[in-house]
Design a protein around this motif. Sequence first.
Motif, PDB file in Angstrom:
ATOM      1  N   VAL A 259       0.856  -1.190   0.000  1.00 16.28           N
ATOM      2  CA  VAL A 259       0.000   0.000   0.000  1.00 16.28           C
ATOM      3  C   VAL A 259       0.886   1.231   0.000  1.00 16.28           C
ATOM      4  O   VAL A 259       2.073   1.165   0.282  1.00 16.28           O
ATOM      5  N   LYS A 260       0.287   2.343  -0.334  1.00 16.08           N
ATOM      6  CA  LYS A 260       1.030   3.590  -0.226  1.00 16.08           C
ATOM      7  C   LYS A 260       0.259   4.520   0.678  1.00 16.08           C
ATOM      8  O   LYS A 260      -0.397   5.431   0.201  1.00 16.08           O
ATOM      9  N   SER A 261       0.293   4.272   1.953  1.00 17.24           N
ATOM     10  CA  SER A 261      -0.428   5.147   2.859  1.00 17.24           C
ATOM     11  C   SER A 261       0.407   6.392   3.110  1.00 17.24           C
ATOM     12  O   SER A 261       1.500   6.329   3.659  1.00 17.24           O
ATOM     13  N   PHE A 262      -0.106   7.509   2.703  1.00 21.65           N
ATOM     14  CA  PHE A 262       0.619   8.757   2.886  1.00 21.65           C
ATOM     15  C   PHE A 262       0.909   8.985   4.357  1.00 21.65           C
ATOM     16  O   PHE A 262       2.012   9.372   4.750  1.00 21.65           O
ATOM     17  N   LEU A 263      -0.107   8.718   5.172  1.00 23.79           N
ATOM     18  CA  LEU A 263       0.024   8.930   6.608  1.00 23.79           C
ATOM     19  C   LEU A 263       1.214   8.150   7.175  1.00 23.79           C
ATOM     20  O   LEU A 263       2.064   8.694   7.878  1.00 23.79           O
ATOM     21  N   LEU A 264       1.299   6.881   6.827  1.00 21.00           N
ATOM     22  CA  LEU A 264       2.341   6.052   7.416  1.00 21.00           C
ATOM     23  C   LEU A 264       3.716   6.334   6.803  1.00 21.00           C
ATOM     24  O   LEU A 264       4.727   6.317   7.497  1.00 21.00           O
ATOM     25  N   MET A 265       3.730   6.617   5.511  1.00 23.01           N
ATOM     26  CA  MET A 265       4.999   6.972   4.875  1.00 23.01           C
ATOM     27  C   MET A 265       5.560   8.214   5.555  1.00 23.01           C
ATOM     28  O   MET A 265       6.749   8.346   5.789  1.00 23.01           O
ATOM     29  N   GLU A 305      -6.816   2.369  -1.199  1.00 25.58           N
ATOM     30  CA  GLU A 305      -7.032   3.428  -0.243  1.00 25.58           C
ATOM     31  C   GLU A 305      -7.209   2.805   1.132  1.00 25.58           C
ATOM     32  O   GLU A 305      -7.969   1.862   1.294  1.00 25.58           O
ATOM     33  N   VAL A 306      -6.518   3.335   2.106  1.00 27.20           N
ATOM     34  CA  VAL A 306      -6.647   2.778   3.448  1.00 27.20           C
ATOM     35  C   VAL A 306      -7.038   3.886   4.405  1.00 27.20           C
ATOM     36  O   VAL A 306      -6.439   4.957   4.405  1.00 27.20           O
ATOM     37  N   ASN A 307      -8.027   3.630   5.198  1.00 28.63           N
ATOM     38  CA  ASN A 307      -8.352   4.554   6.275  1.00 28.63           C
ATOM     39  C   ASN A 307      -8.224   3.818   7.591  1.00 28.63           C
ATOM     40  O   ASN A 307      -8.616   2.661   7.693  1.00 28.63           O
ATOM     41  N   SER A 373      -9.854  17.265   8.985  1.00 28.70           N
ATOM     42  CA  SER A 373      -8.663  17.457   9.803  1.00 28.70           C
ATOM     43  C   SER A 373      -7.526  18.044   8.969  1.00 28.70           C
ATOM     44  O   SER A 373      -7.536  17.930   7.751  1.00 28.70           O
ATOM     45  N   PRO A 374      -6.578  18.667   9.649  1.00 28.03           N
ATOM     46  CA  PRO A 374      -5.462  19.274   8.921  1.00 28.03           C
ATOM     47  C   PRO A 374      -4.711  18.247   8.088  1.00 28.03           C
ATOM     48  O   PRO A 374      -4.169  18.538   7.046  1.00 28.03           O
ATOM     49  N   PHE A 375      -4.691  17.034   8.585  1.00 29.54           N
ATOM     50  CA  PHE A 375      -3.977  15.999   7.847  1.00 29.54           C
ATOM     51  C   PHE A 375      -4.573  15.775   6.481  1.00 29.54           C
ATOM     52  O   PHE A 375      -3.912  15.494   5.520  1.00 29.54           O
ATOM     53  N   SER A 376      -5.903  15.884   6.482  1.00 29.14           N
ATOM     54  CA  SER A 376      -6.575  15.434   5.280  1.00 29.14           C
ATOM     55  C   SER A 376      -6.323  16.367   4.111  1.00 29.14           C
ATOM     56  O   SER A 376      -6.427  15.962   2.974  1.00 29.14           O
ATOM     57  N   ALA A 377      -5.989  17.614   4.420  1.00 27.62           N
ATOM     58  CA  ALA A 377      -5.693  18.512   3.310  1.00 27.62           C
ATOM     59  C   ALA A 377      -4.617  17.879   2.449  1.00 27.62           C
ATOM     60  O   ALA A 377      -4.722  17.807   1.239  1.00 27.62           O
ATOM     61  N   MET A 378      -3.585  17.383   3.125  1.00 23.25           N
ATOM     62  CA  MET A 378      -2.530  16.698   2.388  1.00 23.25           C
ATOM     63  C   MET A 378      -3.040  15.358   1.924  1.00 23.25           C
ATOM     64  O   MET A 378      -2.854  14.933   0.826  1.00 23.25           O
ATOM     65  N   ASP A 379      -3.714  14.715   2.886  1.00 25.51           N
ATOM     66  CA  ASP A 379      -4.109  13.354   2.628  1.00 25.51           C
ATOM     67  C   ASP A 379      -5.037  13.234   1.426  1.00 25.51           C
ATOM     68  O   ASP A 379      -4.862  12.374   0.588  1.00 25.51           O
ATOM     69  N   LEU A 380      -5.996  14.172   1.376  1.00 27.36           N
ATOM     70  CA  LEU A 380      -6.970  14.068   0.299  1.00 27.36           C
ATOM     71  C   LEU A 380      -6.298  14.132  -1.045  1.00 27.36           C
ATOM     72  O   LEU A 380      -6.520  13.307  -1.916  1.00 27.36           O
ATOM     73  N   ASP A 381      -5.440  15.140  -1.113  1.00 30.59           N
ATOM     74  CA  ASP A 381      -4.728  15.310  -2.361  1.00 30.59           C
ATOM     75  C   ASP A 381      -3.989  14.038  -2.732  1.00 30.59           C
ATOM     76  O   ASP A 381      -4.071  13.501  -3.819  1.00 30.59           O
ATOM     77  N   THR A 383      -4.387  11.152  -1.357  1.00 25.33           N
ATOM     78  CA  THR A 383      -5.247   9.982  -1.452  1.00 25.33           C
ATOM     79  C   THR A 383      -5.781   9.825  -2.856  1.00 25.33           C
ATOM     80  O   THR A 383      -5.893   8.732  -3.373  1.00 25.33           O
ATOM     81  N   LYS A 384      -6.065  10.969  -3.464  1.00 27.00           N
ATOM     82  CA  LYS A 384      -6.549  10.910  -4.833  1.00 27.00           C
ATOM     83  C   LYS A 384      -5.550  10.162  -5.702  1.00 27.00           C
ATOM     84  O   LYS A 384      -5.916   9.346  -6.519  1.00 27.00           O
ATOM     85  N   GLN A 385      -4.305  10.488  -5.479  1.00 25.96           N
ATOM     86  CA  GLN A 385      -3.292   9.782  -6.259  1.00 25.96           C
ATOM     87  C   GLN A 385      -3.255   8.317  -5.859  1.00 25.96           C
ATOM     88  O   GLN A 385      -3.177   7.433  -6.677  1.00 25.96           O
ATOM     89  N   LEU A 386      -3.344   8.123  -4.545  1.00 23.47           N
ATOM     90  CA  LEU A 386      -3.165   6.766  -4.056  1.00 23.47           C
ATOM     91  C   LEU A 386      -4.283   5.855  -4.496  1.00 23.47           C
ATOM     92  O   LEU A 386      -4.077   4.702  -4.816  1.00 23.47           O
ATOM     93  N   MET A 387      -5.490   6.426  -4.513  1.00 21.57           N
ATOM     94  CA  MET A 387      -6.608   5.623  -4.939  1.00 21.57           C
ATOM     95  C   MET A 387      -6.279   4.995  -6.269  1.00 21.57           C
ATOM     96  O   MET A 387      -6.671   3.897  -6.572  1.00 21.57           O
ATOM     97  N   LYS A 388      -5.532   5.769  -7.010  1.00 23.11           N
ATOM     98  CA  LYS A 388      -5.264   5.302  -8.360  1.00 23.11           C
ATOM     99  C   LYS A 388      -3.945   4.558  -8.452  1.00 23.11           C
ATOM    100  O   LYS A 388      -3.604   4.023  -9.481  1.00 23.11           O
ATOM    101  N   SER A 389      -3.172   4.607  -7.378  1.00 25.53           N
ATOM    102  CA  SER A 389      -1.880   3.944  -7.529  1.00 25.53           C
ATOM    103  C   SER A 389      -1.924   2.531  -6.980  1.00 25.53           C
ATOM    104  O   SER A 389      -2.546   1.674  -7.554  1.00 25.53           O
ATOM    105  N   GLY A 390      -1.359   2.304  -5.826  1.00 22.73           N
ATOM    106  CA  GLY A 390      -1.279   0.931  -5.377  1.00 22.73           C
ATOM    107  C   GLY A 390      -0.455   0.201  -6.408  1.00 22.73           C
ATOM    108  O   GLY A 390       0.147   0.816  -7.260  1.00 22.73           O
TER     109      GLY A 390
END
Length: 624
Positions: A259-265, A305-307, A373-381, A383-390
């Motif tokens: 996975v490519k979890s932005f949060l964990l990376m 996508e992982v939540n 949340s403040p995280f999601s501003a980055m995360d959403l952006d 995440t959009k990529q991630l949804m499509k990556s993996g």
Amino acid sequence: MGIIKILDKNVIDQIAAGEVIERPVSIVKELIENSIDAGADSIEVEIKKGGKSYIGIRDNGKGILQDDIDVIFERHATSKISCLEDLYESCSLGFRGEALSSIAAVSKVTLTTRHKYEDLGSKVIVQGGEELARESIAVSKGTSILVEDLFFNTPVRHKFLKSDTSEAVVVSDMIERLALCRADIAFHYSNNGKELLNTTGSGDLSEVIYRLYGKEVYDNLLEIDAELSVGRLFGYIGKPVISRGNRNRQSLFINNRYVKSFLLMKAIQEGYSSFLMQHRFPVFVLKLSIDPASMDVNVHPSKMEVNFESPSLLYKEIYHAVRNRLIELDRTDVTQLRYENETEVTEITEVTDATDNRSEAVQPQNRSEFADSPFSAMDLDFTKQLMKSGVADFSYQKRSEVYREREEESRYYEAKEDKEKAAEDFRKEYGEAVENIRIIGQAFKTYILAEIGDTLYIVDQHAAHEKINFERLMKGLNEERYSQQLLKPAVLQLTAKEELTVQRYMEVFEQFGFEIEHFGGQAYTVRAVPMSFYNMDINRLFVELLDHLGEMSEVGNIERIKDRIAGVACKASIKGGQNISDLEAEHLIRELLKLEAPFQCPHGRPTMIAMSRYELEKKFKRIV
Ligand code: ADP
Ligand code: MG
């Protein structure tokens, strides 16, 4: 008569295939996942022409019952789930029953299989969705699937495939990740008859890392095994000395999925924050096993996508696991942590406020709160990529690569023009004054203060050095046609991807005067280098260079390649800041000013800043 009609099965399958099968890597991935689901502990993958003409996968899994052969090429045929509840409990990798039907719809498939409880196996040939032949045969247990002539019946989609090499690179990348993910499975992989990966399936992750990344990485691994409140984090992180210029050697698996979890990376990267310079990325292969109930994975296999239920807690725990491991190392092995260009390790501070605040701020109870949340501003952006990556969806990668390259290209030329114009203006204004440079002194052992004409200059001596070196190397690449044999050839241990990059750029390297030879396995030797590259850390140069070049999807424009080579090389050749004499300082500035674009170092930082007498006088209110 109405005009609406029901599409026939072949058309439906082809449409479905468009979603599942985009390029060879999608097929390889689906088939390997099937083999893993079938309990195989040895999987052979052979591709030809990047998988466009031939993909062969053989496993020693449980095989397919003769009675099931009738349905496996049907869409939504699966043995893995039978009701919706199963879906949520399924540990298998694929369960939509779409892969085989989709692959068979756009290529010629030969399936040979024998189930472990049966004496006879089956062989079926399906082309463009039509069964051409079937027979019962005696074969060994397991399944082998051959996929030939991808997209033979959809020429438009065939046209959109990239070069053989590019397709092979993404396949290699994916198989490498799978091999890291499943050290307990032996993978054998070859492209055009050349073996690219071979793992033993011993279950020892560090052994796989050794095979992929070579001895230097292996020698600098730190094991991690940490209990977290929701599970366990284990695997390896690299010591800071083997950090890289990009994220290519970072893999994170959650419950055995890449996975490519932005949060964990980000948590991992932050864990390294006081141990790494900016724009350096640690090597890691980490696995998180976590209670599936505490996270939500979008079940569409191409949307990784992982939540998480409690992201901030997980973030902190992972951050600390990584950081504590590095601090532990720091106590035992201080030298490992020294930056190469800097003298001392920056002090290890407690978790920065920024991190804390951010983590505190994220205490979402549900997803919509998370989105605010403040995280999601980055995360959403992201995440959009991630949804499509993996691993699954490379289409996004393909598009973004092209886009990024174009953007980069135009930025490169714009910046180049800007810099040249600034230099031109400078020479017009100070042409003669440059003859009179008065060195005032050095500040903080880093900045040279100099008076030129009516202006006070503060020169970053490190950046200036780098710039001069860069231009010297560029000049070397442009003009020198002699190579210098190295006394001791440098041996490069490459990954499959790096090897393909070397092959792709071989001609270019030779043109510049590098002599590179295949050494056996995935090792290469560099025997000679352009004259101005002598005395350089060639291993380091190539590690960085291949990272950079590997990011370009096709062989890039030669000017840009030169730029990269020189850019990477000047880093490999520079020592940290020291005291320099006035004479040396003056020499440095003169050299700098001779260049076409002296104001910016190759990495875009300024080499000097200026303050005119007029500005000074205004500041001191001598003039108003
Ligand atoms: P899914 O994997 O989503 O179930 P596929 O189309 O990939 O769907 O495969 C259909 C079925 O064929 C699987 O459910 C499985 O029963 C069988 N199958 C496919 N590949 C293999 C294999 N390598 N070994 C054993 N069974 C397989
Ligand atoms: Mg499948």
